[in-house]
Enzyme design. Structure first.
Site, PDB file in Angstrom:
ATOM      1  N   ASP A   1     -10.341  -8.880   8.001  1.00 26.36           N
ATOM      2  CA  ASP A   1     -11.775  -8.774   7.711  1.00 26.36           C
ATOM      3  C   ASP A   1     -12.426 -10.149   7.682  1.00 26.36           C
ATOM      4  O   ASP A   1     -13.536 -10.338   8.191  1.00 26.36           O
ATOM      5  CB  ASP A   1     -11.997  -8.091   6.355  1.00 26.36           C
ATOM      6  CG  ASP A   1     -12.303  -6.615   6.521  1.00 26.36           C
ATOM      7  OD1 ASP A   1     -12.010  -6.076   7.610  1.00 26.36           O
ATOM      8  OD2 ASP A   1     -12.831  -6.004   5.573  1.00 26.36           O
TER       9      ASP A   1
ATOM     10  N   TYR B   1       0.808  -1.215   0.000  1.00 26.93           N
ATOM     11  CA  TYR B   1       0.000   0.000   0.000  1.00 26.93           C
ATOM     12  C   TYR B   1       0.848   1.274   0.000  1.00 26.93           C
ATOM     13  O   TYR B   1       0.360   2.344  -0.330  1.00 26.93           O
ATOM     14  CB  TYR B   1      -0.952   0.020   1.216  1.00 26.93           C
ATOM     15  CG  TYR B   1      -2.026  -1.039   1.158  1.00 26.93           C
ATOM     16  CD1 TYR B   1      -2.157  -1.891   0.074  1.00 26.93           C
ATOM     17  CD2 TYR B   1      -2.929  -1.199   2.203  1.00 26.93           C
ATOM     18  CE1 TYR B   1      -3.125  -2.867   0.017  1.00 26.93           C
ATOM     19  CE2 TYR B   1      -3.918  -2.170   2.161  1.00 26.93           C
ATOM     20  CZ  TYR B   1      -4.006  -3.009   1.067  1.00 26.93           C
ATOM     21  OH  TYR B   1      -4.972  -3.972   1.027  1.00 26.93           O
TER      22      TYR B   1
ATOM     23  N   ASP C   1      -2.859 -18.039   0.808  1.00 28.42           N
ATOM     24  CA  ASP C   1      -4.039 -18.671   0.198  1.00 28.42           C
ATOM     25  C   ASP C   1      -4.560 -19.788   1.099  1.00 28.42           C
ATOM     26  O   ASP C   1      -5.768 -19.923   1.325  1.00 28.42           O
ATOM     27  CB  ASP C   1      -3.740 -19.180  -1.228  1.00 28.42           C
ATOM     28  CG  ASP C   1      -2.371 -19.823  -1.363  1.00 28.42           C
ATOM     29  OD1 ASP C   1      -1.573 -19.783  -0.393  1.00 28.42           O
ATOM     30  OD2 ASP C   1      -2.084 -20.378  -2.431  1.00 28.42           O
TER      31      ASP C   1
ATOM     32  N   ASP D   1      -4.950  -6.963   5.694  1.00 23.05           N
ATOM     33  CA  ASP D   1      -6.192  -6.243   5.394  1.00 23.05           C
ATOM     34  C   ASP D   1      -7.298  -7.266   5.103  1.00 23.05           C
ATOM     35  O   ASP D   1      -8.401  -7.208   5.651  1.00 23.05           O
ATOM     36  CB  ASP D   1      -5.946  -5.340   4.170  1.00 23.05           C
ATOM     37  CG  ASP D   1      -7.081  -4.371   3.931  1.00 23.05           C
ATOM     38  OD1 ASP D   1      -8.067  -4.397   4.691  1.00 23.05           O
ATOM     39  OD2 ASP D   1      -6.995  -3.584   2.967  1.00 23.05           O
TER      40      ASP D   1
ATOM     41  N   LYS E   1       3.693 -15.346   1.406  1.00 17.45           N
ATOM     42  CA  LYS E   1       3.575 -16.040   0.117  1.00 17.45           C
ATOM     43  C   LYS E   1       4.997 -16.336  -0.343  1.00 17.45           C
ATOM     44  O   LYS E   1       5.429 -15.944  -1.440  1.00 17.45           O
ATOM     45  CB  LYS E   1       2.797 -15.132  -0.863  1.00 17.45           C
ATOM     46  CG  LYS E   1       2.378 -15.781  -2.156  1.00 17.45           C
ATOM     47  CD  LYS E   1       1.292 -16.822  -1.999  1.00 17.45           C
ATOM     48  CE  LYS E   1       1.004 -17.488  -3.338  1.00 17.45           C
ATOM     49  NZ  LYS E   1       0.184 -18.706  -3.204  1.00 17.45           N
TER      50      LYS E   1
END
Ligand code: NAD
Length: 357
Positions: free
Chosen positions: A252, A142, A224, A248, A192
């Site tokens: 959630d 980000y 994943d 992020d 990852k």
């Protein structure tokens, strides 16, 4: 203890839920002999209306002068159409930046009394949900440079950079290991590393920091797989630590599986600056001013604050137990009430928790 707090009620249901948090603090002060000195400051839409700026300099100064900051929520339809540069959300992003808050702690805990609210199958919920996602907040994809638009073979293209420095990984890993020590002592680092160079460095550094925490168990998981495991069996996780982008999404996901947005607190921590504590939900304009808001996420944010900023474990546990007892006694606000149950209002819920305390 003498503790100075800056309260930022903000917009919508913010002032209603903040009033209940203050009730809780008053009870904790009485019962445990602490003194909380509070100052209140403007943020978000309330600050725009008063002084034309979602984050006035006085607010920044009041937050920096405090030992911790407690926030309600910001935003609402009234300010949706104004210039993006002074939108209410700017106040929130701005204060996180001003306080150097690089770690976001989001526990997703399901009180067994609310098991029916979860979106997961009852046999999965029966194993319990008590996950803490520790998300890096100020680096990664980000904020990485370079970023922007370009042209590739005559075609429009855009790019961002996922970059982490060793120091950034070290400090977030430390937060996760410290948090695990206050919980069940297990950290799962999510990356990852099978594809991304930045994840390979992430993993290397987390393993290195772990040497200082031999009492904490460390595992690694690809993102994943982690997103799948969170819905397949969330009970396997204690603390999850991960970068900004993955965090992020996973934070959630972790919170939504509990099914009760009005119940979930959060913390954002910096190095030495005051931490900022807030419910994960927004300003709920649809129920503002109707005494319908669930104050428990904010009350549980107070518990998080006492635990993480001040090491007041007993006091934090007392608040969490009071909330649990109120739920066991069958009291529910509208958002967590089952069909046919008569809900209590925001003020009443605050009173009930204070009485139990
Ligand atoms: P929201 O979280 O405010 O509301 C979503 C739904 O959940 C609504 O139906 C609301 O009534 C309900 N809800 C939320 N909190 C509740 C509570 N404590 N008790 C009972 N019900 C509750 O999200 P939204 O509607 O997408 O956003 C509304 C405004 O809040 C927007 O302006 C948004 O930008 C802002 N927002 C702020 C924050 C923040 O301050 N941290 C976070 C998210 C959204």
């Amino acid at each position: 203890m003498n503790i100075t707090l800056c309260l930022l009620p903000g917009d919508g249901i913010g002032p209603e839920i903040m009033a209940q948090a203050v009730k809780t603090l008053d009870r904790v002060a009485d019962r445990f002999g602490h003194a909380f000195t509070t100052t209140e400051a403007l943020i978000g839409g309330a600050a725009i209306d008063a002084v034309g700026n979602p984050l006035p300099a006085e607010t920044v100064a009041a937050c920096k002068a405090a030992d911790a900051v407690l926030l309600g929520a910001v935003g609402g339809p009234k300010w949706d159409a104004i210039d993006k540069a002074i939108r209410p959300e700017r106040g929130l992003l701005g204060i996180r930046k001003e306080l150097g808050l690089f770690a976001n702690l989001r526990p997703a805990t399901l009180f067994p009394q609310l098991a029916a609210s979860s979106f997961l199958r009852p046999d999965i919920v029966a194993r319990g949900i008590d996950v803490m996602v520790v998300r890096e907040l100020t680096g990664g994809l980000y904020f990485g440079e370079p970023r922007g638009e370009t042209e590739i073979d005559g075609e429009r293209a855009a790019y961002n950079t996922m970059v982490y420095r060793v120091s950034e990984i070290r400090r977030i890993a430390k937060v996760a290991f410290e948090a695990a020590r206050k919980r069940s002592g297990r950290v799962c680092s999510v990356d990852k590393a099978n594809v991304l160079d930045v994840s390979q460095l992430w993993r290397e550094v987390v393993v290195d920091v772990h040497k200082d925490y031999p009492d904490v168990e460390l595992t690694h998981m690809y993102v994943d797989n982690a997103s799948m495991q969170l819905v397949r069996d969330p009970s396997q996780f204690d603390v999850i630590v991960t970068g900004n982008l993955f965090g992020d999404i996973l934070s959630d996901e972790a919170s939504v599986i509990t099914g009760s947005i009005g119940m979930l607190p959060s913390a954002s921590l910096g190095v030495a600056n005051p931490g900022l504590y807030e419910p994960i939900h927004g300003s709920a304009p649809d129920i503002t001013g109707q005494d319908k808001a669930n104050p428990l996420a904010t009350i549980l944010s107070v518990a998080m604050m006492l635990r993480h900023s001040f090491g007041l474990q007993k006091e934090a546990a007392a608040i969490e137990n009071a909330v649990s007892e109120v739920l066991t006694a069958g009291h529910r606000t509208g958002d967590i009430a089952a069909p046919g149950e008569t809900p209590v209002g925001c003020r009443k819920m605050g009173d009930l928790v204070a009485e139990r305390l």
